[in-house]
Design a protein around this motif. Structure first.
Motif, PDB file in Angstrom:
ATOM      1  N   VAL A  88       0.842  -1.202   0.000  1.00 48.36           N
ATOM      2  CA  VAL A  88       0.000   0.000   0.000  1.00 48.36           C
ATOM      3  C   VAL A  88       0.879   1.254   0.000  1.00 48.36           C
ATOM      4  CG1 VAL A  88      -1.558   1.360   1.458  1.00 48.36           C
ATOM      5  CG2 VAL A  88      -2.059  -1.048   1.009  1.00 48.36           C
ATOM      6  N   ALA A  89       1.947   1.247   0.808  1.00 49.50           N
ATOM      7  CA  ALA A  89       2.857   2.394   0.862  1.00 49.50           C
ATOM      8  C   ALA A  89       3.591   2.580  -0.469  1.00 49.50           C
ATOM      9  CB  ALA A  89       3.859   2.210   1.992  1.00 49.50           C
ATOM     10  N   MET A  90       3.968   1.487  -1.104  1.00 49.99           N
ATOM     11  CA  MET A  90       4.658   1.566  -2.394  1.00 49.99           C
ATOM     12  C   MET A  90       3.731   2.088  -3.479  1.00 49.99           C
ATOM     13  SD  MET A  90       6.811  -2.006  -2.177  1.00 49.99           S
ATOM     14  CE  MET A  90       8.080  -2.247  -0.917  1.00 49.99           C
ATOM     15  N   TRP A  91       2.505   1.625  -3.478  1.00 46.49           N
ATOM     16  CA  TRP A  91       1.552   2.108  -4.480  1.00 46.49           C
ATOM     17  C   TRP A  91       1.275   3.605  -4.325  1.00 46.49           C
ATOM     18  CZ3 TRP A  91      -2.352  -2.551  -4.019  1.00 46.49           C
ATOM     19  CH2 TRP A  91      -1.886  -3.603  -4.830  1.00 46.49           C
ATOM     20  N   ALA A  92       1.318   4.090  -3.102  1.00 48.10           N
ATOM     21  CA  ALA A  92       1.056   5.514  -2.856  1.00 48.10           C
ATOM     22  C   ALA A  92       2.044   6.398  -3.620  1.00 48.10           C
ATOM     23  CB  ALA A  92       1.133   5.808  -1.361  1.00 48.10           C
ATOM     24  N   ARG A  93       3.244   5.886  -3.872  1.00 48.63           N
ATOM     25  CA  ARG A  93       4.272   6.662  -4.565  1.00 48.63           C
ATOM     26  C   ARG A  93       3.909   6.928  -6.018  1.00 48.63           C
ATOM     27  NH1 ARG A  93       8.975   2.612  -2.456  1.00 48.63           N
ATOM     28  NH2 ARG A  93       8.800   3.065  -0.207  1.00 48.63           N
ATOM     29  N   ILE A  94       2.997   6.159  -6.593  1.00 48.20           N
ATOM     30  CA  ILE A  94       2.609   6.382  -7.994  1.00 48.20           C
ATOM     31  C   ILE A  94       1.184   6.944  -8.100  1.00 48.20           C
ATOM     32  CG2 ILE A  94       4.171   4.573  -8.811  1.00 48.20           C
ATOM     33  CD1 ILE A  94       1.598   2.857  -9.355  1.00 48.20           C
ATOM     34  N   GLY A  95       0.639   7.390  -6.970  1.00 44.49           N
ATOM     35  CA  GLY A  95      -0.680   8.010  -7.007  1.00 44.49           C
ATOM     36  C   GLY A  95      -1.833   7.076  -6.760  1.00 44.49           C
ATOM     37  N   VAL A  96      -1.559   5.903  -6.203  1.00 39.51           N
ATOM     38  CA  VAL A  96      -2.608   4.934  -5.898  1.00 39.51           C
ATOM     39  C   VAL A  96      -2.861   4.947  -4.390  1.00 39.51           C
ATOM     40  CG1 VAL A  96      -3.223   2.484  -5.835  1.00 39.51           C
ATOM     41  CG2 VAL A  96      -2.134   3.454  -7.866  1.00 39.51           C
ATOM     42  N   LYS A  97      -4.113   5.141  -4.026  1.00 37.53           N
ATOM     43  CA  LYS A  97      -4.497   5.095  -2.616  1.00 37.53           C
ATOM     44  C   LYS A  97      -5.266   3.801  -2.380  1.00 37.53           C
ATOM     45  CE  LYS A  97      -6.946   7.556   1.059  1.00 37.53           C
ATOM     46  NZ  LYS A  97      -7.790   8.744   1.402  1.00 37.53           N
ATOM     47  N   ALA A  98      -4.600   2.828  -1.812  1.00 37.23           N
ATOM     48  CA  ALA A  98      -5.239   1.537  -1.527  1.00 37.23           C
ATOM     49  C   ALA A  98      -5.603   1.482  -0.050  1.00 37.23           C
ATOM     50  CB  ALA A  98      -4.306   0.390  -1.893  1.00 37.23           C
ATOM     51  N   ARG A  99      -6.857   1.214   0.221  1.00 41.85           N
ATOM     52  CA  ARG A  99      -7.323   1.070   1.596  1.00 41.85           C
ATOM     53  C   ARG A  99      -7.145  -0.381   2.005  1.00 41.85           C
ATOM     54  NH1 ARG A  99     -10.985   3.907  -1.351  1.00 41.85           N
ATOM     55  NH2 ARG A  99     -12.106   1.956  -1.782  1.00 41.85           N
ATOM     56  N   LEU A 100      -6.348  -0.607   3.021  1.00 40.66           N
ATOM     57  CA  LEU A 100      -6.081  -1.973   3.462  1.00 40.66           C
ATOM     58  C   LEU A 100      -7.238  -2.491   4.306  1.00 40.66           C
ATOM     59  CD1 LEU A 100      -4.296  -4.431   3.749  1.00 40.66           C
ATOM     60  CD2 LEU A 100      -3.064  -3.264   5.591  1.00 40.66           C
ATOM     61  N   ASN A 101      -7.780  -3.627   3.909  1.00 35.87           N
ATOM     62  CA  ASN A 101      -8.870  -4.283   4.637  1.00 35.87           C
ATOM     63  C   ASN A 101      -8.367  -5.644   5.094  1.00 35.87           C
ATOM     64  OD1 ASN A 101     -11.416  -4.924   5.662  1.00 35.87           O
ATOM     65  ND2 ASN A 101     -12.124  -5.745   3.702  1.00 35.87           N
ATOM     66  N   ALA A 102      -7.735  -5.672   6.275  1.00 38.76           N
ATOM     67  CA  ALA A 102      -7.151  -6.914   6.805  1.00 38.76           C
ATOM     68  C   ALA A 102      -8.123  -7.578   7.759  1.00 38.76           C
ATOM     69  CB  ALA A 102      -5.836  -6.614   7.514  1.00 38.76           C
ATOM     70  N   MET A 103      -8.173  -8.915   7.704  1.00 38.38           N
ATOM     71  CA  MET A 103      -9.148  -9.652   8.520  1.00 38.38           C
ATOM     72  C   MET A 103      -8.649 -11.060   8.795  1.00 38.38           C
ATOM     73  SD  MET A 103     -11.902 -10.200   5.435  1.00 38.38           S
ATOM     74  CE  MET A 103     -11.312  -8.715   4.579  1.00 38.38           C
ATOM     75  N   PRO A 104      -9.200 -11.729   9.820  1.00 39.12           N
ATOM     76  CA  PRO A 104      -8.818 -13.109  10.122  1.00 39.12           C
ATOM     77  C   PRO A 104      -9.151 -14.044   8.966  1.00 39.12           C
ATOM     78  CG  PRO A 104     -10.008 -12.138  11.956  1.00 39.12           C
ATOM     79  CD  PRO A 104     -10.151 -11.196  10.803  1.00 39.12           C
ATOM     80  N   ARG A 105      -8.384 -15.107   8.875  1.00 39.29           N
ATOM     81  CA  ARG A 105      -8.483 -16.027   7.736  1.00 39.29           C
ATOM     82  C   ARG A 105      -9.862 -16.642   7.573  1.00 39.29           C
ATOM     83  NH1 ARG A 105      -7.025 -21.244   9.732  1.00 39.29           N
ATOM     84  NH2 ARG A 105      -5.794 -21.822   7.929  1.00 39.29           N
ATOM     85  N   ALA A 106     -10.548 -16.935   8.666  1.00 39.25           N
ATOM     86  CA  ALA A 106     -11.877 -17.542   8.553  1.00 39.25           C
ATOM     87  C   ALA A 106     -12.838 -16.613   7.822  1.00 39.25           C
ATOM     88  CB  ALA A 106     -12.416 -17.877   9.937  1.00 39.25           C
ATOM     89  N   THR A 107     -12.808 -15.334   8.166  1.00 42.30           N
ATOM     90  CA  THR A 107     -13.649 -14.339   7.491  1.00 42.30           C
ATOM     91  C   THR A 107     -13.152 -14.080   6.083  1.00 42.30           C
ATOM     92  OG1 THR A 107     -13.996 -13.291   9.645  1.00 42.30           O
ATOM     93  CG2 THR A 107     -14.619 -12.022   7.709  1.00 42.30           C
ATOM     94  N   TYR A 108     -11.846 -14.042   5.947  1.00 37.23           N
ATOM     95  CA  TYR A 108     -11.226 -13.704   4.665  1.00 37.23           C
ATOM     96  C   TYR A 108     -11.624 -14.685   3.562  1.00 37.23           C
ATOM     97  CZ  TYR A 108      -7.609 -12.435   1.296  1.00 37.23           C
ATOM     98  OH  TYR A 108      -6.951 -12.039   0.155  1.00 37.23           O
ATOM     99  N   PHE A 109     -11.466 -15.972   3.833  1.00 35.63           N
ATOM    100  CA  PHE A 109     -11.768 -16.954   2.799  1.00 35.63           C
ATOM    101  C   PHE A 109     -13.253 -16.981   2.440  1.00 35.63           C
ATOM    102  CE2 PHE A 109      -7.576 -18.687   4.007  1.00 35.63           C
ATOM    103  CZ  PHE A 109      -7.024 -18.767   2.744  1.00 35.63           C
ATOM    104  N   GLN A 110     -14.108 -16.771   3.407  1.00 31.77           N
ATOM    105  CA  GLN A 110     -15.536 -16.707   3.103  1.00 31.77           C
ATOM    106  C   GLN A 110     -15.843 -15.530   2.185  1.00 31.77           C
ATOM    107  OE1 GLN A 110     -17.167 -16.667   7.083  1.00 31.77           O
ATOM    108  NE2 GLN A 110     -17.511 -18.875   7.087  1.00 31.77           N
ATOM    109  N   LYS A 111     -15.127 -14.430   2.372  1.00 27.72           N
ATOM    110  CA  LYS A 111     -15.355 -13.230   1.564  1.00 27.72           C
ATOM    111  C   LYS A 111     -14.849 -13.404   0.132  1.00 27.72           C
ATOM    112  CE  LYS A 111     -14.653  -8.193   1.739  1.00 27.72           C
ATOM    113  NZ  LYS A 111     -14.308  -7.912   0.337  1.00 27.72           N
ATOM    114  N   ILE A 112     -13.573 -13.747   0.000  1.00 23.77           N
ATOM    115  CA  ILE A 112     -13.002 -13.749  -1.344  1.00 23.77           C
ATOM    116  C   ILE A 112     -13.511 -14.910  -2.192  1.00 23.77           C
ATOM    117  CG2 ILE A 112     -10.955 -12.477  -0.623  1.00 23.77           C
ATOM    118  CD1 ILE A 112      -9.376 -15.090  -0.746  1.00 23.77           C
ATOM    119  N   GLN A 113     -13.901 -16.023  -1.552  1.00 22.75           N
ATOM    120  CA  GLN A 113     -14.398 -17.147  -2.344  1.00 22.75           C
ATOM    121  C   GLN A 113     -15.806 -16.906  -2.886  1.00 22.75           C
ATOM    122  OE1 GLN A 113     -12.701 -20.454   0.444  1.00 22.75           O
ATOM    123  NE2 GLN A 113     -12.970 -21.382  -1.563  1.00 22.75           N
TER     124      GLN A 113
END
Length: 525
Positions: A384-409
């Motif tokens: 996210v910090a590296m992308w900011a250098r080229i004008g990209v603002k990425a909002r980090l949405n970090a979560m526990p793996r149990a929630t994560y896999f249910q979301k992305i799948q």
């Protein structure tokens, strides 16, 4: 009445390969918990590790990752499309029911059901037929050069138990469904589930009626997830746990100096990478409306070239990473050095690509697990910090793996970080799972292609690889598919994960490149 009870206890201990009065408990930890005990509900390494303790396939890996007999004692090719497996006799499930061909037929039917997350391990299987009580025929839809490797993770369940407990269908994990098999088990494996407290503690005990002899001497396994890096490392140093599967990278040098601790090192077949929504006309978690920036290769390439993987290796991973441009690791059949070359880190070129694509600035959400891979959230923070250098603002949405896999799948993501280990040690597994277009009917193709990358030429190559038995032709097609995917910037590979396992000095293990702690080989002295 005490004497018979003592005798029974000793007999059970002897059968579990530990001297009476010398029960050996392995207390181990990692940052996340087991997701489910339904062996067909979730294809994830820690989850598969525990299902390996309880359930078995027709074949299993030896220490050289060569398939060897397990619940099948032998197999032959009857013809190019039919494999005949002889089922091991006198094997019992944990509830005492005998293993028969009916259980094998039922299990393959279950693995191919819509909610199953393990269809990749039955890729190419058209039908499994009962020949007699201890023989089955596996009919494939074409020649399959990696069938045995697939079957290592195609676990066998007891049909009667599944019917009795209303779990004929696998748990639909992505839909947050619960079923009896998620927290209860009945396998043929070396360990039986004793108790399960999600996110707290899971206990397994040795199966006294196990058909095989173990190289190790464990009679009990106690798993306790510990999310805090500092607490996990401290628990090992104080002796509260015997093994940490994922010691904090910053603590590894200190742990190496402790005479009461030893480290087993190894590169894992797992590649850490980024994926992007490439199928919607408007991606849901971006500032841009009416279009999807990730459909533009220039945007994907800009994000790629803005990432300094060497800095991530040095500062975030503290050297425990091997930067790569490939979706498969060197240990995997199909890997070539030329398809592992990365695009150069170049923020000027990245910024130019972004502007050329029409984006002076860009905002979106990056989904990331925070307790699955080594320093996963920290990797995402660095990116996210590296992308900011080229004008990209990425909002980090970090979560526990149990929630994560249910979301992305459920494809509920615009951008995500994922890790993928090649369980079969053959590139087809990764190509079919991550790169092949998603099967609209819910089959194995693209089952973890969560951004729905699609290239018809790549699909055609992967489909040909499935049935090609000439190794030279097969590997050439995998190389071409990987090269085309690289040219498309279908995903952004970051690095191959290096895994040091940390343990007390009296614990002996066999370090596996798939990062699975095999309890059959663990010894405590």
């Amino acid at each position: 009445m005490r004497i018979p009870l003592v005798i029974a206890a000793c007999a059970a201990a002897l059968l579990a390969l530990a001297p009476c009065g010398e029960a050996k408990t392995l207390r181990w930890t990692s940052q996340g918990d087991i997701l489910t005990f339904d062996p067909m509900a979730q294809n994830e390494s820690l989850n598969n590790t525990f299902n390996d303790y309880v359930y078995e396939g027709l074949v299993r890996y030896n220490k050289q990752f060569v398939p060897e007999p397990a619940l099948a004692t032998s197999w032959i090719k009857v013809n190019p499309l039919t494999w005949r497996f002889v089922i091991r006799r006198n094997v019992k499930f944990h509830d005492g029911a005998p293993l028969t061909a009916d259980d094998v037929v039922f299990s393959f039917e279950r693995i191919l059901k819509p909610a199953s997350n393990m269809k990749i391990y039955a890729q190419g299987v058209k039908e499994v037929k009962r020949v007699d009580d201890f023989t089955v025929d596996v009919i494939t839809d074409g020649p399959n050069p990696v069938l045995l490797r697939q079957f290592v993770d195609a676990k066998i369940m007891n049909r009667a138990w599944c019917v009795r407990n209303n779990v004929v269908n696998p748990q639909n994990y992505a839909a947050k469904e619960e079923n009896y098999a998620a927290k209860n088990t009945n396998g043929t494996g070396p360990f039986m589930l004793k108790s399960r407290e999600p996110d707290v503690r899971t206990v397994l005990v040795a199966n006294p009626n196990y058909w095989d002899k173990l190289e190790g001497n464990l009679t009990e396994i106690v798993y306790t997830p510990i999310g805090s890096d500092a607490t996990r490392a401290a628990a090992l140093v104080t002796g509260e746990v015997d093994l940490v599967l994922d010691p904090p990278t910053q603590d590894v040098p200190r742990l190496r100096q402790n005479p009461q601790i030893k480290i087993a090192d190894g590169t894992e077949t797992r590649i850490i990478f980024l994926g992007f929504d490439q199928w919607r006309d408007e991606t849901p978690y971006a500032s841009v409306k009416g279009r999807n920036p990730f459909k533009d290769k220039r945007v994907r390439q800009a994000l790629y070239q803005a990432i300094d993987v060497e800095a991530i290796k040095r500062a975030t991973m503290r050297g425990l990473a091997v930067p790569t441009g490939s979706m498969i690791a060197p240990q995997v059949n199909g890997y070539t050095d030329d398809t592992a070359k990365r695009l150069p880190y170049d923020t000027v070129a990245a910024r130019r690509l972004l502007v050329d694509a029409g984006y002076e600035s860009l905002e979106f959400t990056l989904d990331c697990p925070n307790n699955r891979y080594i320093n996963d959230e920290e990797i995402c923070q660095a990116i996210v910090a590296m992308w900011a250098r080229i004008g990209v603002k990425a909002r980090l949405n970090a979560m526990p793996r149990a929630t994560y896999f249910q979301k992305i799948q459920k494809f509920d993501t615009s951008a995500y970080l994922l890790g993928w280990a090649t369980a079969t040690f053959d590139g087809l597994y990764t190509l079919q799972s991550l790169v092949r277009s998603v099967d609209p009917k819910g089959g194995a193709d693209g089952n973890f292609n969560l951004g729905k990358y699609s290239n018809a030429q790549v699909d055609d190559l992967i489909d040909k690889v499935k049935g090609e038995v000439d190794d030279q032709k097969r590997n050439a097609m995998m190389r071409e598919a990987l090269a085309l995917h690289n040219a498309d910037i279908g995903h952004i590979p970051l690095h191959q994960q290096v895994i040091p396992w940390a343990m007390r000095a009296n614990v002996s293990v066999f370090h596996r490149a798939d990062n699975r702690l095999d309890a059959r080989w663990v010894r405590i002295d």
